[in-house]
Structures are given as structure tokens and as C-alpha cells.
Design a protein around this motif. Structure first.
Motif, PDB file in Angstrom:
ATOM      1  N   LYS A   1       0.810  -1.230   0.000  1.00 43.04           N
ATOM      2  CA  LYS A   1       0.000   0.000   0.000  1.00 43.04           C
ATOM      3  C   LYS A   1       0.839   1.273   0.000  1.00 43.04           C
ATOM      4  O   LYS A   1       0.346   2.337  -0.353  1.00 43.04           O
ATOM      5  N   GLN A   2       2.093   1.151   0.438  1.00 38.74           N
ATOM      6  CA  GLN A   2       2.982   2.314   0.469  1.00 38.74           C
ATOM      7  C   GLN A   2       3.779   2.487  -0.822  1.00 38.74           C
ATOM      8  O   GLN A   2       4.520   3.462  -0.977  1.00 38.74           O
ATOM      9  N   GLN A   3       3.662   1.542  -1.733  1.00 44.83           N
ATOM     10  CA  GLN A   3       4.477   1.590  -2.952  1.00 44.83           C
ATOM     11  C   GLN A   3       3.931   2.628  -3.939  1.00 44.83           C
ATOM     12  O   GLN A   3       2.720   2.809  -4.042  1.00 44.83           O
ATOM     13  N   PRO A   4       4.842   3.261  -4.692  1.00 50.70           N
ATOM     14  CA  PRO A   4       4.367   4.167  -5.747  1.00 50.70           C
ATOM     15  C   PRO A   4       3.583   3.381  -6.799  1.00 50.70           C
ATOM     16  O   PRO A   4       3.974   2.264  -7.149  1.00 50.70           O
ATOM     17  N   GLY A   5       2.500   3.967  -7.232  1.00 48.11           N
ATOM     18  CA  GLY A   5       1.712   3.320  -8.286  1.00 48.11           C
ATOM     19  C   GLY A   5       0.704   2.308  -7.781  1.00 48.11           C
ATOM     20  O   GLY A   5      -0.046   1.731  -8.570  1.00 48.11           O
ATOM     21  N   PHE A   6       0.673   2.088  -6.453  1.00 44.64           N
ATOM     22  CA  PHE A   6      -0.299   1.143  -5.889  1.00 44.64           C
ATOM     23  C   PHE A   6      -1.709   1.729  -5.955  1.00 44.64           C
ATOM     24  O   PHE A   6      -1.927   2.883  -5.587  1.00 44.64           O
ATOM     25  N   LEU A   7      -2.669   0.919  -6.404  1.00 37.51           N
ATOM     26  CA  LEU A   7      -4.046   1.423  -6.519  1.00 37.51           C
ATOM     27  C   LEU A   7      -5.039   0.731  -5.589  1.00 37.51           C
ATOM     28  O   LEU A   7      -6.051   1.312  -5.222  1.00 37.51           O
ATOM     29  N   GLY A   8      -4.770  -0.528  -5.228  1.00 40.06           N
ATOM     30  CA  GLY A   8      -5.732  -1.232  -4.368  1.00 40.06           C
ATOM     31  C   GLY A   8      -5.389  -2.704  -4.273  1.00 40.06           C
ATOM     32  O   GLY A   8      -4.555  -3.215  -5.031  1.00 40.06           O
ATOM     33  N   ILE A   9      -6.018  -3.394  -3.336  1.00 38.44           N
ATOM     34  CA  ILE A   9      -5.773  -4.839  -3.172  1.00 38.44           C
ATOM     35  C   ILE A   9      -7.026  -5.489  -2.594  1.00 38.44           C
ATOM     36  O   ILE A   9      -7.732  -4.883  -1.782  1.00 38.44           O
TER      37      ILE A   9
END
Lengths: 100, 100
Positions: free
Chosen positions: B33-41
Motif C-alpha cells: 500500500k505504500q508503494q508508488p503506483g499502488f491502486l488497491g488490493i
């Protein structure tokens, strides 16, 4: 199945009225398996339900969406069973796996 | 998020040794969730476990795969927790949703 092929990611939250839902889900999965271009299906539900079905082409997905029995199930789903759902049509570009 | 974006479909079967697995899964989800480009899981497990994570670009997926903490978790996953898994990298081309 070898990429490229297609995946439909169906995520859903159920309403409180789930009478008849499981029977219909089993029936629809059995129908899906008989469709041309069907490659596979995987499902799990905890809070959210996730069903991913795999298809050879986008056309195979369209034909299954428009299938009369499936349309009836979709209607009941909206009227009764689903609080919400989301459908994502995806192209599987790459895959790898691990087996112990 | 609006298509096109990317989805990683991770499906897995656990081995009998799941000690430490849940803690690691929670930790990795928090990191992702902290990564750049993360949108959802989204995740659910019954027989099969399905985790779908969503990303802005293929590069964001590559960078997360190569992340040092994530690499450590992947190593432990292979050594201990997973009987098998499969990863599919997908381009989300279209989506629609229903809300009651």
C-alpha cells in the motif's frame, strides 16, 4: 492456456438476502464451463467475494455475458443477492507459477 | 482508478506449514500500500487463495516484485508456506460496477 488470453475479475459484496445464491452460483459456474472459449474459473469469498474466469477471447466473454440463462442470473443478482459488484475485463499479458 | 491500469492476479494453495504466514501477509499488504503506483488490493481464501492487486503501470509492479522486503517474503513463501502459486500480470481494459 498461454498468454495472451483474457480474465474477468468479478468482485462482490453480498446483501443479507442470500437465499438461492449458492445454488445459482454453482449452476452458472457449470454453464460457464460449457461455453466456447472458456479456459477456467477460480473463486473465494471472505468479506469480499472474488471470482476470476479465464477466456480465450473478448468475444467469448461478450457471448457469455449475453447468454439468456446468465442474463436471468444477473437480473436476480441485482434484485436480491448483491449489495455491490465490480467487473474488470483484463488481458493477461504474462504469467508464471511455482509448484513445490 | 480508470482503465487502462494493471492487475496482478495471485492465486495460491497453502502447504500444511502456515506458521507465520498470516503475519507476513498482513505486513506485505501494508508495505504494498505504500508503494508508488499502488491502486488497491483485494483478497479472499477458501480452498484457493486469490489476491488481486491493482497498479498504475507495469513498472510499479516490477519495482514491488524486486523490493527487498518483498523478496524476503517471496523466499519464505516458496520454502515454507505455498504448495503452489500462480501469478498473472494483466492489463485492465474495461470495467463497470453495480451498487444497490
Amino acid at each position: 492456456m498461454k498468454p495472451p488470453y483474457y480474465a474477468v475479475i468479478f468482485t462482490s459484496f453480498l446483501s443479507e438476502n442470500t437465499k438461492g445464491y449458492n445454488e445459482m452460483a454453482i449452476k452458472m459456474e457449470a454453464f460457464a464451463k460449457q461455453q466456447p472459449g472458456f479456459l477456467g474459473i477460480e473463486s473465494a469469498r471472505e468479506e469480499v467475494g472474488i471470482t476470476v474466469s479465464y477466456w480465450k477471447t473478448l468475444d467469448a466473454i461478450k457471448i457469455w455475458k449475453a447468454n439468456v440463462d446468465h442474463q436471468g442470473a444477473q437480473k436476480l443478482g441485482k434484485e436480491k443477492w448483491y449489495q455491490s459488484y465490480k467487473v474488470r475485463i483484463c488481458k493477461v499479458e504474462r504469467e508464471y507459477e511455482y509448484k513445490n
